[in-house]
Design an enzyme around this catalytic site. Sequence first.
Site, PDB file in Angstrom:
ATOM      1  N   ASP A 142     -21.894 -18.922  66.842  1.00  0.00           N
ATOM      2  CA  ASP A 142     -21.428 -18.141  67.982  1.00  0.00           C
ATOM      3  C   ASP A 142     -20.119 -18.717  68.522  1.00  0.00           C
ATOM      4  O   ASP A 142     -19.949 -19.941  68.616  1.00  0.00           O
ATOM      5  CB  ASP A 142     -22.503 -18.168  69.070  1.00  0.00           C
ATOM      6  CG  ASP A 142     -22.196 -17.275  70.242  1.00  0.00           C
ATOM      7  OD1 ASP A 142     -22.082 -16.056  70.041  1.00  0.00           O
ATOM      8  OD2 ASP A 142     -22.081 -17.801  71.368  1.00  0.00           O
ATOM      9  N   GLU A 144     -18.267 -16.705  63.971  1.00  0.00           N
ATOM     10  CA  GLU A 144     -17.804 -15.657  64.868  1.00  0.00           C
ATOM     11  C   GLU A 144     -16.593 -16.231  65.584  1.00  0.00           C
ATOM     12  O   GLU A 144     -16.721 -17.039  66.498  1.00  0.00           O
ATOM     13  CB  GLU A 144     -18.874 -15.266  65.886  1.00  0.00           C
ATOM     14  CG  GLU A 144     -18.407 -14.106  66.770  1.00  0.00           C
ATOM     15  CD  GLU A 144     -19.023 -14.103  68.158  1.00  0.00           C
ATOM     16  OE1 GLU A 144     -19.069 -13.023  68.773  1.00  0.00           O
ATOM     17  OE2 GLU A 144     -19.428 -15.170  68.649  1.00  0.00           O
TER      18      GLU A 144
END
Length: 548
Positions: free
Chosen positions: A207, A265
């Site tokens: 993330d 990401e």
Amino acid sequence: MSLPSADADWWRNAVVYQVYPRSFADSDGDGIGDLDGVRAHVDHLARLGVDAVWLSPFYPSALADGGYDIDDHRDVAPELGDLAAFDAMTAALHEHGIRVIVDIVPNHTSDRHRWFRAALAAEPGSDERDRYVFRQGRGADGSEPPTDWESDFGGPAWTRLDDGWWYLHLFAPEQPDLNWDRRDVRDDYLETLAFWADRGVDGFRVDVANLLVKDLTEPLPDRAELATRTDGNHAYEDRDAVHEVYAEWRTLFDSYDPPRMAVAEAWVPAHRRARYASPESLGQAFNFDLLTAPWDAETWRRVIEENLDLAAESGSTSTWVLSNHDVIRHPSRYGITAAAGQPNEIGYIPAFGVDPEITVDTALGATRARAATLLMLALPGSAYLYQGEELGLFEVVEIDADKRQDPTFFRTGGERLGRDGCRVPLPWTSAPPSYGFSPEPAAAPPHLPQPAWFADLSLERETDDPTSSLSLYVAALALRRERAAGEGLTWVPAGPGVVHVVRPGGWHCLTNFGPEPVALPEGEVLLASGPLADGLVPADRTVWFREA
């Protein structure tokens, strides 16, 4: 245990299915999806033909940000199960040849994490507080935030404590940012990665991978100055030093047989993306360019060319994404109409579902979504699917304010609806009240309300319909597995509004972005996103065919 090592590079061209666990399937009737619910539907994932499942956070959390505010990175939220349930789910997926990828959230913890609780109990300047980013405020009494930075969810990126000190949170206040200059922070995450890899996890989705490392040397820059800092010298975005962290992670990943994969990401400029995808770093990075691309042949051609070039530069493969848990589902995105020419933007379109001038032509959106999916699945590299897109689900906009959960909605006073509309629990059957999401009778309704039109797009209704979105996905993934040989792609000259590529072995993909029908070259049609007519490919249609 993880799958055999013979396919160490399985991820390079994999089809990965993202599960948002709280909205996938509820096994116990409490209105919340859980890990046993995932295990109960492994047969659907196997029939669909995916290679891996990526699980969004399932860790203990107060849900200030849909589970991305994590209390304990090495446990399971009790409402979702426990570690035994995780092991059983992993075993079931592996038995069907499906790998398991888990979400790792390293930029921040929750404000309930043991480290942050210790920081709040400690004195300013203490070792406990140094694990996070604390600063004194500006102004004579320190009542102004240290900078004018804004949270990604709206509002200031700093929150003040009762003792007058401020802490940094690039997202919600319940998500304090960690200090990655600390050795104990780095070591703790290495232990977390090993914890899950030892349980048989095959890979990790990282993330906001570009945000970890920060330079908060005084004086801190304001927003205007930040905008001028690029190519590795921003205060907190995409600093070069972040790859020192991932080099350590890669050493750990490579100590396993097979090596564990990872995908970043990282919302960074395209020319910075290859570093995250290099073999010395995470190994793969999300290409989100199709999430912002309008339905336009020239744009798609440019995005495909640029990302294949970037993949070659990094030695990795590209990733292709049309929907995920953070953006408007692509059938709605492709159907959005507005007097001002509403673009196909990522996430939180202001007033989407509120402004009467912004509407969705569902027929157009569905047609274009099917065509986009076939084109995306024809490209070399990994394809990431989001739960429910195989059913052709649209964004759910009919959610009352008191039922919404996304912090974006609340921190912007409702100006941005946020991401709840793509996180509504799935319809497995056409029978209300929960459309098969929960067993009946359930003790509680689904945690986000489902619309009545879900009955028409349920798995039950689509399974035996050869024209359904589900049938298209099943056929496409089967053909992709059968036909996709190698990672090459050749462009075939085509007229305006047409994208035509051929893969090794003579497998062609032609997409007509419209508006007029175009001639279909001679060959055997393998699959089409919709009906063809008289040797023509209608507007907003993709066809796969083999040379005559």
